[in-house]
Design a protein around this motif. Structure first.
Motif, mmCIF file in Angstrom:
data_model
loop_
_atom_site.group_PDB
_atom_site.id
_atom_site.type_symbol
_atom_site.label_atom_id
_atom_site.label_comp_id
_atom_site.label_asym_id
_atom_site.label_seq_id
_atom_site.Cartn_x
_atom_site.Cartn_y
_atom_site.Cartn_z
ATOM 1 N N GLU A 356 0.842 -1.207 0.000
ATOM 2 C CA GLU A 356 0.000 0.000 0.000
ATOM 3 C C GLU A 356 0.877 1.258 0.000
ATOM 4 O O GLU A 356 0.656 2.202 -0.766
ATOM 5 C CB GLU A 356 -0.884 -0.058 1.262
ATOM 6 N N ARG A 359 2.895 1.462 -3.291
ATOM 7 C CA ARG A 359 2.000 1.880 -4.380
ATOM 8 C C ARG A 359 1.861 3.412 -4.400
ATOM 9 O O ARG A 359 1.938 4.038 -5.460
ATOM 10 C CB ARG A 359 0.620 1.209 -4.201
ATOM 11 N N ALA A 360 1.683 4.000 -3.205
ATOM 12 C CA ALA A 360 1.552 5.463 -3.130
ATOM 13 C C ALA A 360 2.820 6.144 -3.649
ATOM 14 O O ALA A 360 2.744 7.161 -4.353
ATOM 15 C CB ALA A 360 1.257 5.889 -1.694
ATOM 16 N N MET A 363 2.959 5.903 -7.497
ATOM 17 C CA MET A 363 1.954 6.687 -8.232
ATOM 18 C C MET A 363 2.293 8.176 -8.285
ATOM 19 O O MET A 363 1.606 8.955 -8.944
ATOM 20 C CB MET A 363 0.562 6.467 -7.638
ATOM 21 N N LYS A 364 3.365 8.566 -7.560
ATOM 22 C CA LYS A 364 3.769 9.980 -7.601
ATOM 23 C C LYS A 364 4.361 10.318 -8.967
ATOM 24 O O LYS A 364 5.016 9.470 -9.591
ATOM 25 C CB LYS A 364 4.815 10.254 -6.515
ATOM 26 N N VAL A 393 1.368 0.148 -12.731
ATOM 27 C CA VAL A 393 1.554 1.582 -12.464
ATOM 28 C C VAL A 393 1.037 2.396 -13.655
ATOM 29 O O VAL A 393 0.350 3.405 -13.472
ATOM 30 C CB VAL A 393 3.042 1.914 -12.171
ATOM 31 N N LYS A 396 -2.558 2.867 -13.621
ATOM 32 C CA LYS A 396 -3.008 3.770 -12.534
ATOM 33 C C LYS A 396 -4.086 3.145 -11.654
ATOM 34 O O LYS A 396 -4.834 3.856 -10.972
ATOM 35 C CB LYS A 396 -3.494 5.104 -13.103
ATOM 36 N N LYS A 397 -4.199 1.818 -11.674
ATOM 37 C CA LYS A 397 -5.194 1.163 -10.817
ATOM 38 C C LYS A 397 -4.510 0.732 -9.513
ATOM 39 O O LYS A 397 -3.663 -0.180 -9.514
ATOM 40 C CB LYS A 397 -5.796 -0.048 -11.531
ATOM 41 N N ALA A 398 -4.910 1.375 -8.419
ATOM 42 C CA ALA A 398 -4.228 1.172 -7.131
ATOM 43 C C ALA A 398 -4.211 -0.302 -6.714
ATOM 44 O O ALA A 398 -3.167 -0.841 -6.336
ATOM 45 C CB ALA A 398 -4.895 2.019 -6.050
ATOM 46 N N ALA A 399 -5.362 -0.956 -6.811
ATOM 47 C CA ALA A 399 -5.446 -2.346 -6.357
ATOM 48 C C ALA A 399 -4.540 -3.251 -7.186
ATOM 49 O O ALA A 399 -3.900 -4.166 -6.662
ATOM 50 C CB ALA A 399 -6.892 -2.833 -6.420
ATOM 51 N N ILE A 401 -1.783 -2.377 -8.716
ATOM 52 C CA ILE A 401 -0.373 -2.105 -8.359
ATOM 53 C C ILE A 401 -0.016 -2.874 -7.076
ATOM 54 O O ILE A 401 1.003 -3.568 -7.007
ATOM 55 C CB ILE A 401 -0.120 -0.595 -8.161
ATOM 56 N N GLU A 402 -0.875 -2.749 -6.059
ATOM 57 C CA GLU A 402 -0.609 -3.437 -4.792
ATOM 58 C C GLU A 402 -0.537 -4.948 -5.003
ATOM 59 O O GLU A 402 0.318 -5.628 -4.449
ATOM 60 C CB GLU A 402 -1.688 -3.087 -3.760
#
Ligand SMILES: [Zn+2]
Length: 457
Positions: A356, A359-360, A363-364, A393, A396-399, A401-402
């Motif tokens: 988590e 991932r943040a 995404m920067k 990445v 751009k889908k957070a889930a 990426i994690e």
């Protein structure tokens, strides 16, 4: 080879422990030691009820492998192991579901009432039901709620608020302030995340609490200062807008669950009438939902250290009952997967942050993905695994990426998951102190409240 020996050793230990339970278990030896220094008493004055949210038995077992010292031949015990009392059933009595959510399970444990999923200390007719925290306040004890989620989240809420839905977190924060018992606010120490639910456009509860004499703190330094200032008797501590970061991801400004617990105990134990404190390791569950073994083990560590703090106090105080349990399990965590007879923790230990958190970072804008991987993942990824992360990445889908960050850890450690939701197996119950004998054996989750209510008559 070493791992193989350990697996054998652990099953031998488990066998010995079970067969020796009815006679002289390590637990009874410990109780006997405590009895020699503490005055024996069957009725506790203080209550520390600890909930590892989502901490099913496989989390406890996996955590034992994580904590094992490689230099010892046998699988080492963790703090919980000396205090195992039994197990509890968590079945929900919801019209549509028999696996509980956190709100319903917490209401069972706080009020002794089976109710529908989402219910915050209300019964199936949505009528508020009295909680053990409220009863403790009624008999003049001090009270506290400590959590690493929003302190208005389902579990703490079911002890200090009433609402037909766990989703109404602003209303739950209002309840902590507005629902008075004997002319007093019902929760003396409130520590956790969720500042956004206290400071809102329509209401500023931080200001209202301060006006009524509460010390407000928002970082570790402030908390520790308030802990040592005897003038600060009631504390509102809100350390993040929503849930707090997981232990492995926290910076120096963020208190640990242990520090929040010790501060709460220090303040509440000043009350000659005793206290009731609920402490939640909130995010074992969140990591379970995310199928993130790194985060799950981080939060187990945070909860373990808080548990040790509570036990340390109970052993010197002698009038304190400590119970630690879970509300349900989450994720269907398994040790071993895909037919492999191994659970290897080294890859989990080689993660510097949760997926988590990473991932943040990834995404920067302008993030150097290769560098983030190299700096934070201590084992070599395959070219396919790196590509999967980079593709995620780009999407751009957070889930996604994690998921791409987690999968290499699961693959190498042989960690299995079966669901993104909760699971219905019995959970472990640990305890220490006067009255803890009542918790031996297999029980229903409502028994927790029923037994504590009897002590609070
Ligand atoms: Zn839960």
């Amino acid at each position: 080879m070493k791992t193989f020996n350990k697996v054998i050793a652990s099953s031998v230990i488990a066998g010995l422990f079970l067969s020796s339970l009815p006679t002289a278990s390590p637990l009874q030896t410990k109780t006997a030691e405590a009895a020699a220094t503490c005055k024996a008493s069957s009725k506790p004055k203080n209550f520390i009820f600890m909930i590892g949210d989502g901490m099913g038995p496989s989390f406890n077992s996996a955590y034992r492998y994580m904590q094992d010292k490689p230099q010892t031949k046998e699988l080492d015990k963790v703090s919980f192991d000396s205090y195992l009392l039994g197990g509890q059933r968590t079945i929900a009595e919801d019209d549509h579901q028999n696996i509980t959510d956190s709100a319903s399970a917490a209401t069972a444990m706080s009020a002794g009432v089976k109710t529908y999923n989402n219910a915050i200390a209300v019964d199936n007719d949505k009528t508020p039901v009295k909680t053990v925290l409220e009863q403790a306040k009624t008999v003049d004890k001090s009270t506290g709620l400590v959590a690493t989620s929003e302190v208005t989240h389902a579990t703490p809420a079911a002890y200090g608020a009433h609402d037909e839905s766990r989703k109404n977190m602003p209303a739950i924060a209002d309840d902590y302030f507005d629902e008075m018992i004997k002319g007093q606010h019902k929760v003396d120490i409130i520590l956790g995340g969720g500042k956004d639910y206290f400071k809102r456009d329509d209401r500023n509860l931080i200001k209202e609490f301060k006006n009524d004499g509460y010390k407000y703190v928002n970082n570790k330094k402030g908390l520790l200062k308030a802990a040592s200032n005897s003038k600060d008797k009631q504390i509102l501590g809100l350390f993040s807008p929503g849930g707090m970061p997981k232990m492995i991801d926290r910076d120096a400004n963020m208190p640990s669950l242990k520090q929040m617990t010790s501060t709460a105990i220090k303040k509440l134990s000043k009350d000659k009438d005793g206290f009731f404190l609920m402490v939640e390791g909130s995010q074992i569950d969140w990591a379970g939902h995310a199928n993130d073994v790194t985060g799950a083990m981080s939060e187990m560590r945070d909860f373990d250290l808080a548990f040790q703090e509570a036990i340390k106090f109970a052993k010197t105080d002698c009038n304190t009952l400590v119970i630690a349990t879970a509300d349900h399990s989450t994720g269907g965590l398994s040790m071993g997967a895909r037919g492999e007879y191994n659970f290897l923790v080294e890859p989990i230990k080689q993660m510097k942050h949760t997926p988590e958190y990473l991932r943040a970072q990834m995404m920067k804008d302008g993030a150097d993905i290769d560098k983030i991987i190299k700096d934070n993942i201590g084992f070599e990824l395959t070219a396919d695994e790196v590509k999967a992360i980079k593709d995620a990445v780009t999407s751009k889908k957070a889930a996604a990426i994690e998921d791409a960050i987690e999968r290499p850890v699961d693959t190498r450690s042989f960690t299995g998951w079966t669901t993104g939701g909760h699971t219905g197996e019995d959970v472990n119950v640990y305890g220490y102190g006067p009255g803890s004998d009542l918790w031996r054996g297999n029980m229903d989750n409502t028994d927790n409240a029923k037994r504590i209510f009897k002590f609070l008559k």
